[in-house]
Design a protein around this motif. Structure first.
Motif, PDB file in Angstrom:
ATOM      1  N   SER A   2       0.825  -1.205   0.000  1.00  0.00           N
ATOM      2  CA  SER A   2       0.000   0.000   0.000  1.00  0.00           C
ATOM      3  C   SER A   2       0.861   1.257   0.000  1.00  0.00           C
ATOM      4  O   SER A   2       2.042   1.227   0.341  1.00  0.00           O
ATOM      5  CB  SER A   2      -0.930  -0.008   1.210  1.00  0.00           C
ATOM      6  OG  SER A   2      -0.185   0.043   2.393  1.00  0.00           O
ATOM      7  N   ARG A   3       0.271   2.341  -0.391  1.00  0.00           N
ATOM      8  CA  ARG A   3       0.964   3.620  -0.505  1.00  0.00           C
ATOM      9  C   ARG A   3       0.436   4.593   0.541  1.00  0.00           C
ATOM     10  O   ARG A   3      -0.724   4.555   0.927  1.00  0.00           O
ATOM     11  CB  ARG A   3       0.726   4.220  -1.895  1.00  0.00           C
ATOM     12  CG  ARG A   3       1.291   3.388  -3.003  1.00  0.00           C
ATOM     13  CD  ARG A   3       2.695   3.759  -3.194  1.00  0.00           C
ATOM     14  NE  ARG A   3       3.294   3.083  -4.336  1.00  0.00           N
ATOM     15  CZ  ARG A   3       4.586   3.032  -4.500  1.00  0.00           C
ATOM     16  NH1 ARG A   3       5.396   3.595  -3.654  1.00  0.00           N
ATOM     17  NH2 ARG A   3       5.093   2.409  -5.534  1.00  0.00           N
ATOM     18  N   GLU A   8       2.374   9.282  -1.160  1.00  0.00           N
ATOM     19  CA  GLU A   8       2.415   8.173  -2.126  1.00  0.00           C
ATOM     20  C   GLU A   8       3.646   7.271  -2.026  1.00  0.00           C
ATOM     21  O   GLU A   8       3.844   6.414  -2.873  1.00  0.00           O
ATOM     22  CB  GLU A   8       2.277   8.686  -3.567  1.00  0.00           C
ATOM     23  CG  GLU A   8       0.973   9.404  -3.830  1.00  0.00           C
ATOM     24  CD  GLU A   8      -0.242   8.506  -3.718  1.00  0.00           C
ATOM     25  OE1 GLU A   8      -0.170   7.342  -4.134  1.00  0.00           O
ATOM     26  OE2 GLU A   8      -1.269   8.972  -3.202  1.00  0.00           O
ATOM     27  N   SER A  11       3.974   2.496   2.297  1.00  0.00           N
ATOM     28  CA  SER A  11       3.639   2.665   3.716  1.00  0.00           C
ATOM     29  C   SER A  11       4.589   1.860   4.600  1.00  0.00           C
ATOM     30  O   SER A  11       5.179   0.876   4.172  1.00  0.00           O
ATOM     31  CB  SER A  11       2.198   2.262   3.985  1.00  0.00           C
ATOM     32  OG  SER A  11       2.025   0.891   3.765  1.00  0.00           O
ATOM     33  N   ARG A  16       1.324   2.621   9.600  1.00  0.00           N
ATOM     34  CA  ARG A  16       0.305   2.277   8.623  1.00  0.00           C
ATOM     35  C   ARG A  16      -0.965   3.069   8.806  1.00  0.00           C
ATOM     36  O   ARG A  16      -1.399   3.226   9.936  1.00  0.00           O
ATOM     37  CB  ARG A  16       0.014   0.776   8.716  1.00  0.00           C
ATOM     38  CG  ARG A  16      -0.669   0.245   7.492  1.00  0.00           C
ATOM     39  CD  ARG A  16      -0.829  -1.229   7.517  1.00  0.00           C
ATOM     40  NE  ARG A  16      -2.116  -1.512   8.133  1.00  0.00           N
ATOM     41  CZ  ARG A  16      -2.400  -2.583   8.805  1.00  0.00           C
ATOM     42  NH1 ARG A  16      -1.520  -3.507   8.982  1.00  0.00           N
ATOM     43  NH2 ARG A  16      -3.577  -2.756   9.320  1.00  0.00           N
ATOM     44  N   PRO A  17      -1.566   3.648   7.823  1.00  0.00           N
ATOM     45  CA  PRO A  17      -1.295   3.520   6.398  1.00  0.00           C
ATOM     46  C   PRO A  17      -0.266   4.520   5.876  1.00  0.00           C
ATOM     47  O   PRO A  17      -0.075   4.646   4.679  1.00  0.00           O
ATOM     48  CB  PRO A  17      -2.653   3.808   5.762  1.00  0.00           C
ATOM     49  CG  PRO A  17      -3.240   4.844   6.658  1.00  0.00           C
ATOM     50  CD  PRO A  17      -2.783   4.434   8.048  1.00  0.00           C
TER      51      PRO A  17
END
Length: 52
Positions: A2-3, A8, A11, A16-17
Motif C-alpha cells: 500500500s501507498r 504516495e 507505507s 500504517r497507512p
C-alpha cells in the motif's frame, strides 16, 4: 504494497497507512483544521445546548 495517502511513498507498518510520523501528523492536522468533511446532514443540537 500500500501507498501513503499523503505522499504516495510505500507505507511503513509502524505508521500504517502512512510512511512516517510526519505524514501521520500532516493527516491529523488536516482533520483538526476541518479540511476533511464527512458528507451528511448537520447534527441537531442536543437538549443540553438548548438549555443554556
Amino acid at each position: 504494497m500500500s501507498r501513503c495517502p499523503i505522499c504516495e511513498k510505500p507505507s511503513n507498518p509502524a505508521y500504517r497507512p502512512f510512511c512516517s510520523k510526519r505524514c501521520a501528523d500532516v493527516d491529523l492536522a488536516h482533520w483538526l483544521r476541518g479540511d476533511y468533511v464527512i458528507p451528511g446532514d448537520k447534527a441537531h443540537p442536543t437538549s443540553s445546548e438548548n438549555d443554556e
